[in-house]
Design an enzyme around this catalytic site. Structure first.
Site, short mmCIF file in Angstrom:
data_model
loop_
_atom_site.label_atom_id
_atom_site.label_comp_id
_atom_site.label_asym_id
_atom_site.label_seq_id
_atom_site.Cartn_x
_atom_site.Cartn_y
_atom_site.Cartn_z
N GLY A 125 27.78 30.69 41.79
CA GLY A 125 29.22 30.76 42.01
C GLY A 125 29.85 32.05 41.49
N LEU A 126 29.01 33.07 41.19
CA LEU A 126 29.55 34.34 40.72
C LEU A 126 29.35 35.44 41.77
CD1 LEU A 126 28.35 34.24 36.98
CD2 LEU A 126 30.55 33.50 37.93
N ASP A 173 35.28 36.69 48.02
CA ASP A 173 34.19 37.27 47.21
C ASP A 173 33.97 38.74 47.53
OD1 ASP A 173 34.09 34.66 46.52
OD2 ASP A 173 32.16 34.23 47.45
#
Ligand code: GLA
Length: 387
Positions: A125-126, A173
Site C-alpha cells: 500500500g505504499l 499514486d
C-alpha cells in the site's frame, strides 16, 4: 544498499565498465487522508517518501531489453517490439507497460539494460508499483529526450497499470510519486488535477508507517468491486441530478442517499466517498492552522468510515489502528492505500514513538500472530535523475 555497490552489481551483471549507466530514483508514497476518493473524482492528500525504487539504466546496440532486479532472482530479456504481459514474473509488467506507452507515443527506443532496486515494501500500500512505473518513465524521458512533462508521464504510468498490468487504479499514486515535494503533501483534486503543495510541519509529532505484513490476497478483485459499487451509486443518483461522479455531491447532500439508493451496501459506499471528501478539505485547513490534533482526529474518522462504510480494512489493519490509538501520544491512526492489508499511518508524539512501536508490536502479535514492521519516513521529492 549504498550507491557504489549498486553500480558494482550492475557491472557484474552487464559488464563493460567503461560505460557508466545513469541513475534514477522514484519514491513510494503514503496517503495521509482521502482514501478511495481518487477514482470518484474526489480529494486526496498523499506525500512522497524517501523510500522508493532506484534504477540504473544504459543504452546498448542490440535491439534487446534486459531487466534485472536486486529484490528477486528474476532476469528477463525481450525484444523491443510486440511487448506482452508476463504471467509469472509480474513485476516486469510495470516497466513493460511504461515502455509500451513510450512506443505508443512514437518515441524511438534503443536496446537497454535495466537494474532495479526497491527499498519500499512490495504490495504494502505504499505504491511500489507506481514507483517502478515512474522511475522507468523519467529515465526513458531523459535518455531519449522525449520531452514529456510530468503530468503526461503520470497519465502514461496510470494507463500502463490500467491497461498493461490490468489493475484499475486511480491517479493518486502516480501523481504523488511524480509530483512529490520534500516536506510537503499534495492536496489534489482528482477530477480537475489541480493541486497545492501543503507544508507538513509536525513539530513534536512524527509520522509512523506500520506494515501489517499480511500476505496480499484479494485486494485487486475487491478494489474493482468497490469501483463497480461506486459506478452503481452514480447511476442511481442520476434520478436526483446529472452527476458524473460521487464527488459532485457535497457532505450536506448525503441525506438524499437514502431516498435514491435502496441497496444499503451501495448507499454506504457513496456515503464514505462524500464524507471522506469533506474530511480531506477540513484536514488541509486545520493543518494550515497548525491544529495537528484535529488533523489526527480526522485521520481516525477516515479509518472508521473505511471500516464501517467502505469495508476495506480487516482484522490486521483494525488491530494496528485500534490498539495503536490506545497508546500514549497517538493522535491519529488509519489505514493507507487500497486496504485489506498493507500499511497504516499514524501520528505519534516524538517522545512516545519507541513505546508505540514496542507495545503495538506486542499487541498485534498477540491478536494476529504476525510481526509488524515500522518505518519513520521522511517526506521526499518526486521521481528524478540522481546520478
Ligand atoms: C490504491 C490505488 C489508488 C487509490 C487507493 C485508495 O492505492 O492505486 O489509485 O484508489 O488505492 O485510495
Amino acid at each position: 544498499m549504498d550507491i557504489n555497490s549498486f553500480f558494482e552489481k550492475f557491472f557484474q551483471k552487464y559488464g563493460n565498465r567503461n560505460e557508466k549507466p545513469a541513475l534514477f530514483f522514484s519514491p513510494g508514497r503514503v496517503n495521509l487522508i482521502g482514501e478511495h476518493t481518487d477514482y470518484n473524482g474526489g480529494f486526496v492528500f498523499p506525500c512522497a517518501l524517501n523510500y522508493g525504487t532506484y534504477l540504473l539504466i544504459r543504452k546498448i546496440k542490440e535491439k534487446t531489453l534486459k531487466f534485472s532486479t536486486i529484490n528477486f532472482n528474476d532476469d528477463i530479456e525481450t525484444g523491443i517490439n510486440g511487448l506482452f504481459q508476463n504471467k509469472s514474473k509480474k513485476w516486469i509488467n510495470y516497466p513493460l507497460g511504461v515502455i509500451n506507452e513510450f512506443l505508443k507515443k512514437g518515441v524511438e527506443l534503443s536496446g537497454l539494460e535495466f537494474l532495479y532496486y526497491g527499498d519500499v515494501p512490495n504490495g504494502a500500500g505504499l505504491s511500489s508499483s507506481a514507483s517502478i512505473e515512474m522511475v522507468t518513465s523519467v529515465s526513458l524521458n531523459d535518455l531519449f529526450n522525449a520531452g514529456l512533462n510530468t503530468l503526461e508521464q503520470v497519465k502514461m504510468s496510470q494507463r500502463a497499470e490500467n491497461e498493461f498490468v490490468g489493475m484499475n487504479c486511480g491517479i493518486m499514486d502516480q501523481f504523488a510519486v511524480g509530483f512529490g515535494k520534500k516536506n510537503h503533501a499534495i492536496f489534489l483534486n482528482c477530477d480537475t488535477l489541480t493541486y497545492e503543495n501543503v507544508p507538513i510541519v509536525l513539530n513534536d509529532y512524527s509520522l509512523i508507517i506500520t506494515n501489517t505484513n499480511k500476505r496480499r490476497g484479494l485486494t485487486d478483485s475487491k478494489y474493482n468491486e468497490r469501483r463497480r459499487e461506486c459506478d452503481k451509486a452514480v447511476e442511481l443518483l442520476q434520478a436526483y441530478k446529472p452527476i458524473r461522479n460521487l464527488s459532485e455531491l457535497k457532505s450536506d447532500e448525503s441525506g438524499i442517499l437514502e431516498k435514491f439508493i435502496k441497496d444499503p451496501v451501495v448507499r454506504k459506499r457513496a456515503r464514505h466517498v462524500i464524507s471522506e471528501n469533506g474530511r480531506v478539505i477540513e484536514a488541509v485547513k486545520v493543518l494550515k492552522e497548525n491544529n495537528i490534533v484535529r488533523f489526527g482526529e480526522l485521520m481516525n474518522l477516515s479509518h472508521d468510515s473505511l471500516k464501517e462504510d467502505y469495508e476495506v480494512t480487516g482484522l490486521e489493519l483494525d488491530t494496528l489502528v485500534y490498539e495503536g490509538r490506545k497508546l500514549p501520544g497517538v493522535i491519529g491512526s488509519r489505514m493507507t492505500g487500497a486496504g485489506f492489508g498493507g500499511c497504516t499511518v499514524s501520528i505519534v508524539k516524538k517522545a512516545d514513538t519507541i513505546k508505540f512501536m514496542t507495545d503495538l508490536s506486542e499487541a498485534y502479535k498477540k491478536k494476529t500472530g504476525l510481526v509488524p514492521d515500522f518505518y519513520q519516513p521522511e517526506i521526499g521529492d518526486g521521481a528524478r535523475k540522481i546520478g
